[in-house]
Design a protein around this motif. Structure first.
Motif, PDB file in Angstrom:
ATOM      1  N   LEU A 152     -22.194 -24.807 -28.789  1.00 50.01           N
ATOM      2  CA  LEU A 152     -21.490 -24.541 -27.533  1.00 50.01           C
ATOM      3  C   LEU A 152     -20.088 -25.137 -27.566  1.00 50.01           C
ATOM      4  O   LEU A 152     -19.115 -24.475 -27.186  1.00 50.01           O
ATOM      5  CB  LEU A 152     -22.283 -25.094 -26.347  1.00 50.01           C
ATOM      6  CG  LEU A 152     -21.664 -24.934 -24.961  1.00 50.01           C
ATOM      7  CD1 LEU A 152     -21.414 -23.472 -24.628  1.00 50.01           C
ATOM      8  CD2 LEU A 152     -22.569 -25.577 -23.910  1.00 50.01           C
ATOM      9  N   ARG A 192     -16.624 -23.104 -27.344  1.00 48.33           N
ATOM     10  CA  ARG A 192     -15.667 -23.445 -26.279  1.00 48.33           C
ATOM     11  C   ARG A 192     -14.290 -23.754 -26.863  1.00 48.33           C
ATOM     12  O   ARG A 192     -13.274 -23.308 -26.342  1.00 48.33           O
ATOM     13  CB  ARG A 192     -16.164 -24.638 -25.466  1.00 48.33           C
ATOM     14  CG  ARG A 192     -17.216 -24.287 -24.470  1.00 48.33           C
ATOM     15  CD  ARG A 192     -17.623 -25.494 -23.669  1.00 48.33           C
ATOM     16  NE  ARG A 192     -18.471 -25.086 -22.558  1.00 48.33           N
ATOM     17  CZ  ARG A 192     -18.881 -25.891 -21.607  1.00 48.33           C
ATOM     18  NH1 ARG A 192     -18.531 -27.159 -21.611  1.00 48.33           N
ATOM     19  NH2 ARG A 192     -19.644 -25.442 -20.642  1.00 48.33           N
ATOM     20  N   PHE A 227     -15.986 -20.625 -18.647  1.00 48.30           N
ATOM     21  CA  PHE A 227     -17.196 -21.344 -19.034  1.00 48.30           C
ATOM     22  C   PHE A 227     -18.326 -21.143 -18.030  1.00 48.30           C
ATOM     23  O   PHE A 227     -19.486 -21.137 -18.396  1.00 48.30           O
ATOM     24  CB  PHE A 227     -16.935 -22.847 -19.194  1.00 48.30           C
ATOM     25  CG  PHE A 227     -15.940 -23.197 -20.268  1.00 48.30           C
ATOM     26  CD1 PHE A 227     -15.647 -22.311 -21.297  1.00 48.30           C
ATOM     27  CD2 PHE A 227     -15.295 -24.407 -20.243  1.00 48.30           C
ATOM     28  CE1 PHE A 227     -14.732 -22.643 -22.293  1.00 48.30           C
ATOM     29  CE2 PHE A 227     -14.380 -24.754 -21.231  1.00 48.30           C
ATOM     30  CZ  PHE A 227     -14.104 -23.862 -22.251  1.00 48.30           C
ATOM     31  N   PHE A 256     -24.274 -21.596 -23.120  1.00 51.77           N
ATOM     32  CA  PHE A 256     -24.309 -22.480 -21.947  1.00 51.77           C
ATOM     33  C   PHE A 256     -25.683 -22.416 -21.283  1.00 51.77           C
ATOM     34  O   PHE A 256     -26.265 -23.428 -20.928  1.00 51.77           O
ATOM     35  CB  PHE A 256     -23.214 -22.080 -20.952  1.00 51.77           C
ATOM     36  CG  PHE A 256     -23.301 -22.801 -19.642  1.00 51.77           C
ATOM     37  CD1 PHE A 256     -22.958 -24.142 -19.540  1.00 51.77           C
ATOM     38  CD2 PHE A 256     -23.747 -22.137 -18.504  1.00 51.77           C
ATOM     39  CE1 PHE A 256     -23.057 -24.812 -18.323  1.00 51.77           C
ATOM     40  CE2 PHE A 256     -23.848 -22.795 -17.292  1.00 51.77           C
ATOM     41  CZ  PHE A 256     -23.500 -24.142 -17.206  1.00 51.77           C
TER      42      PHE A 256
END
Length: 137
Positions: free
Chosen positions: A30, A34, A47, A60
């Motif tokens: 993750l 990101r 997000f 997520f």
């Protein structure tokens, strides 16, 4: 000097270690996605935007799902350990639970049909219920 008695690694404890390591691996995935998203000019607002087509969103959700389920598994491991409940049935249920926990995550990450996640979740919950019953009886 205080001496602490060490408990041997059991299937439930190995399952816990695998669960924790998998959760850490998902967090690393993750974070990687990101960072790539932000490096490519993406917004931090993305997000939290629900989008099943987005790997960022699916990772997520997988991470959140793991965090939600870890206390349940931890509680079962605690009960099994302090009550010294073990055996072939316990080991088989633990292996089944962990395998389907991983499958559940992989199905979600890959963006496959959610019906498969529901089947996986049903198997996991059945394992937890059976293990809890075994631990308290």
């Amino acid at each position: 000097m205080i001496q602490i008695e060490q408990t041997n690694m059991t299937f439930p404890l190995w399952g816990l270690a695998i669960f924790i390591l998998w959760t850490i691996a998902v967090v690393v995935m993750l974070l990687t996605v990101r960072i790539r998203h932000l490096s490519a000019g993406g917004s931090p607002k993305d997000f939290g935007t629900p989008n099943d087509q987005s790997l960022l969103w699916r990772l997520f959700r997988v991470q959140s799902n793991l965090v939600e389920n870890l206390p349940l598994y931890l509680g079962v491991v605690f009960l099994l350990t302090v009550r010294s409940v073990s055996g072939t049935a316990v080991d088989a249920l633990i292996v089944t639970y962990i395998v389907f926990r991983l499958i559940h995550s992989i199905i979600h990450i890959a963006g496959l049909d959610p019906k498969f996640r529901i089947v996986s979740l049903a198997i996991q919950l059945s394992c937890l219920v059976a293990l809890t019953i075994m631990a308290v009886l």
